[in-house]
Design a protein around this motif. Structure first.
Motif, short mmCIF file in Angstrom:
data_model
loop_
_atom_site.label_atom_id
_atom_site.label_comp_id
_atom_site.label_asym_id
_atom_site.label_seq_id
_atom_site.Cartn_x
_atom_site.Cartn_y
_atom_site.Cartn_z
N ILE A 32 16.39 83.45 19.11
CA ILE A 32 17.80 83.50 19.51
C ILE A 32 17.87 83.01 20.95
O ILE A 32 17.10 83.47 21.80
CB ILE A 32 18.36 84.93 19.41
N VAL A 33 18.76 82.08 21.23
CA VAL A 33 18.84 81.55 22.60
C VAL A 33 20.26 81.65 23.13
O VAL A 33 21.22 81.64 22.36
CB VAL A 33 18.38 80.08 22.67
N THR A 34 20.36 81.75 24.44
CA THR A 34 21.68 81.74 25.06
C THR A 34 22.02 80.31 25.46
O THR A 34 21.14 79.49 25.70
CB THR A 34 21.71 82.61 26.32
N GLY A 35 23.31 80.05 25.51
CA GLY A 35 23.74 78.73 25.95
C GLY A 35 23.78 78.66 27.47
O GLY A 35 23.55 79.64 28.16
N THR A 36 24.07 77.48 27.97
CA THR A 36 24.16 77.32 29.43
C THR A 36 25.59 76.96 29.81
O THR A 36 26.29 76.28 29.07
CB THR A 36 23.23 76.20 29.92
N LEU A 37 25.96 77.46 30.96
CA LEU A 37 27.28 77.16 31.50
C LEU A 37 27.06 76.37 32.78
O LEU A 37 26.48 76.88 33.73
CB LEU A 37 28.01 78.48 31.80
N MET A 38 27.50 75.11 32.78
CA MET A 38 27.21 74.26 33.94
C MET A 38 28.39 73.32 34.19
O MET A 38 28.75 72.54 33.31
CB MET A 38 25.94 73.46 33.67
N GLN B 171 26.39 73.97 27.51
CA GLN B 171 26.48 74.05 26.05
C GLN B 171 27.59 74.98 25.59
O GLN B 171 27.80 75.15 24.40
CB GLN B 171 25.14 74.58 25.49
N LEU B 172 28.26 75.61 26.56
CA LEU B 172 29.31 76.57 26.21
C LEU B 172 30.67 76.05 26.65
O LEU B 172 30.77 75.37 27.68
CB LEU B 172 29.05 77.91 26.90
N GLN C 15 32.79 81.32 30.99
CA GLN C 15 32.72 81.12 29.55
C GLN C 15 34.04 81.42 28.85
O GLN C 15 34.87 82.16 29.38
CB GLN C 15 31.67 82.05 28.96
N VAL C 16 34.21 80.85 27.70
CA VAL C 16 35.38 81.14 26.87
C VAL C 16 34.87 81.63 25.53
O VAL C 16 34.13 80.94 24.85
CB VAL C 16 36.20 79.86 26.62
N ILE C 17 35.23 82.86 25.19
CA ILE C 17 34.92 83.33 23.83
C ILE C 17 36.09 82.91 22.98
O ILE C 17 37.21 83.36 23.16
CB ILE C 17 34.76 84.86 23.78
N THR D 171 35.01 79.88 17.89
CA THR D 171 33.69 79.49 17.43
C THR D 171 32.76 80.71 17.35
O THR D 171 31.64 80.59 16.90
CB THR D 171 33.04 78.45 18.37
N ASN D 172 33.26 81.88 17.81
CA ASN D 172 32.47 83.09 17.69
C ASN D 172 32.12 83.33 16.22
O ASN D 172 32.99 83.41 15.37
CB ASN D 172 33.30 84.29 18.21
N ASN D 173 30.85 83.43 15.96
CA ASN D 173 30.37 83.46 14.57
C ASN D 173 30.40 84.89 14.00
O ASN D 173 29.39 85.48 13.72
CB ASN D 173 28.95 82.90 14.55
N LEU E 6 24.20 81.70 22.47
CA LEU E 6 24.86 82.98 22.75
C LEU E 6 25.40 83.01 24.16
O LEU E 6 24.86 82.39 25.06
CB LEU E 6 23.85 84.11 22.59
N THR F 215 29.04 87.08 19.30
CA THR F 215 28.30 87.67 18.18
C THR F 215 27.85 86.57 17.22
O THR F 215 28.62 85.66 16.94
CB THR F 215 29.20 88.65 17.41
N GLN G 7 21.20 83.52 31.48
CA GLN G 7 21.42 82.14 31.06
C GLN G 7 20.09 81.48 30.77
O GLN G 7 19.11 81.72 31.46
CB GLN G 7 22.16 81.36 32.16
N GLY H 233 18.21 82.08 28.54
CA GLY H 233 17.25 83.07 28.05
C GLY H 233 17.03 82.93 26.55
O GLY H 233 17.76 82.23 25.86
#
Lengths: 213, 181
Positions: free
Chosen positions: A41-47, A99-100, A205-207, A210-212, B65, B70, B156, B158
């Motif tokens: 599981i990976v987190t996205g990047t905000l850039m 990516q976010l 970020q914007v939730i 696309t929140n799954n 994420l 979620t 981030q 991660g």
């Protein structure tokens, strides 16, 4: 007597072995085990990147980390030396390099005596070839109220989402222009004065849909 | 040897002979009374489990994420053996800096089997099926992973990697759902 003792110890030992064997038998079941290996599981990047169309020809380039200045009369700058009644417009864009999906705010941190002689206006969704205003009054009109006297801290809040490049709605860029105007009534005392404006983009970020979930 | 003694000896000898003959006949008769059933085969039942048809559950490609986001993944546990089983599910080799910022929930249908962080879902604290998984049955489970909304920029870029393990044990003669380890 000695022999009886030996026999007793041996019997006791056998009983213990028997118990162990019974216990072992009782706890034997058929089992199976399987492993699903390598889950990730990976987190996205905000850039975010701040870009400018310096030559007003539609080519935007990054100006962060001291690569260029927005208003500058220094060598290599865009040659703005203000005088009373003058208006200068720069065309900028915030680019989503992560990516976010994101939203952003613009903060202007202002220092310098010339600030009191200046007004500002921020115009959303414009590029050099799509913006046309005859004078400062018309610029202010097109800013939809995002205008005023230059002061210490100015913040613009933008609810617009800049989608990450990978999404179908992509443009990845949000365009805007900042206009600066030196008031006509600025007096002699403002000569050789300066104002320094640090422009900061705060992306978040914007939730969204696309929140799954 | 007197005549009467001789007679007794002969009588006894005859008696012994008669007994031997009778014993032989009986034994023979006994042997003849056996009936043979050959090639009896006792087959053992098998306990065999399959997790998501061998396919990776979280492949990392569609996550991205971010705080408060979620992701939901459906996966299956199938009993491919010949015996009814209980199963338990847990994570192993949990690594990465997202360990404490991701919350896992495991559902079997509507029933919540586990709610906590990844490192808490281990062999000592697994999800255990409450219902028997019959042979040939496939059960659909759902993993819901949510990133803590208070996670800051430290998280981030991660990642979290882990193996998901399913153990199965026969259900018969195992009312306490005891697993080997």
């Amino acid at each position: 007597m000695k022999e009886t003792k030996k026999a007793l110890i041996f019997s006791g030992f056998l009983l213990v072995i028997d118990l162990l064997l019974i216990t072992g038998t009782t706890f034997a079941w058929f089992t199976d085990s399987i492993v699903n290996q390598g889950n990730t599981i990976v987190t996205g990047t905000l850039m975010a990147d701040l870009m400018m169309d310096k030559d007003e020809n539609g080519n935007y380039s990054s100006i962060i980390d001291g690569r260029d200045f927005i208003f500058s009369n220094a060598e290599g700058g865009n040659g703005y030396a203000f005088e009373p009644g003058q208006t200068a417009i720069v065309y900028l864009a915030v680019k989503n390099n992560g990516q976010l999906n994101m939203k952003y705010n613009i903060d202007m941190d202002v220092t310098g005596e010339l600030a009191e002689a200046m007004e500002y206006a921020l115009i959303d969704d414009v590029k050099a070839d799509t913006f046309d205003a005859k004078d400062w009054e018309e610029v202010k009109e097109k800013s939809n109220g995002q205008t005023g006297n230059v002061k210490e801290n100015i913040s613009f809040f933008n609810d617009k989402i800049i989608y990450a490049i990978s999404t179908p709605e992509e443009s990845g860029m949000s365009y805007f222009a900042i206009a600066m105007h030196m008031k006509k009534g600025a007096g002699e005392e403002m000569q050789e004065k300066s104002v320094t404006i640090n422009l900061e983009i705060h992306a978040t970020q914007v939730i969204d849909e696309t929140n799954n979930e | 040897m007197s005549s009467s003694t001789k007679k007794k000896v002969i009588k006894n000898a005859l008696g012994i002979t008669a007994l031997i003959i009778m014993l032989a006949i009986t034994t023979f008769a006994l042997l003849l009374s056996f009936v043979g059933v050959d090639n009896n085969v006792f087959e053992m039942g098998t306990v065999k489990i399959e997790l998501n048809n061998g396919e990776l559950i979280f492949d990392g490609s569609d996550c991205n994420l971010e705080p408060n986001k979620t992701i939901v993944k459906d996966f299956t546990v199938s009993n491919t053996g010949t015996a009814n089983v209980y199963y338990r599910l847990y994570l192993e080799n949990v690594e990465g800096k997202l360990q404490n910022s991701l919350n896992f929930q495991i559902y079997e249908g509507e029933e919540l089997l586990f709610d906590g962080i990844a490192s808490e879902l281990n062999q000592k604290n697994p999800c255990i099926s409450h219902e028997i998984l019959s042979c040939g049955e496939t059960r659909r489970l759902k993993a819901v992973v949510c990133m803590d909304k208070l996670s800051d920029n430290r998280y981030q870029k991660g990642s979290l990697t882990f193996d998901m393990t399913v153990d199965a044990v026969q259900a018969k003669n195992n009312p306490d759902k005891a697993f080997e380890n």
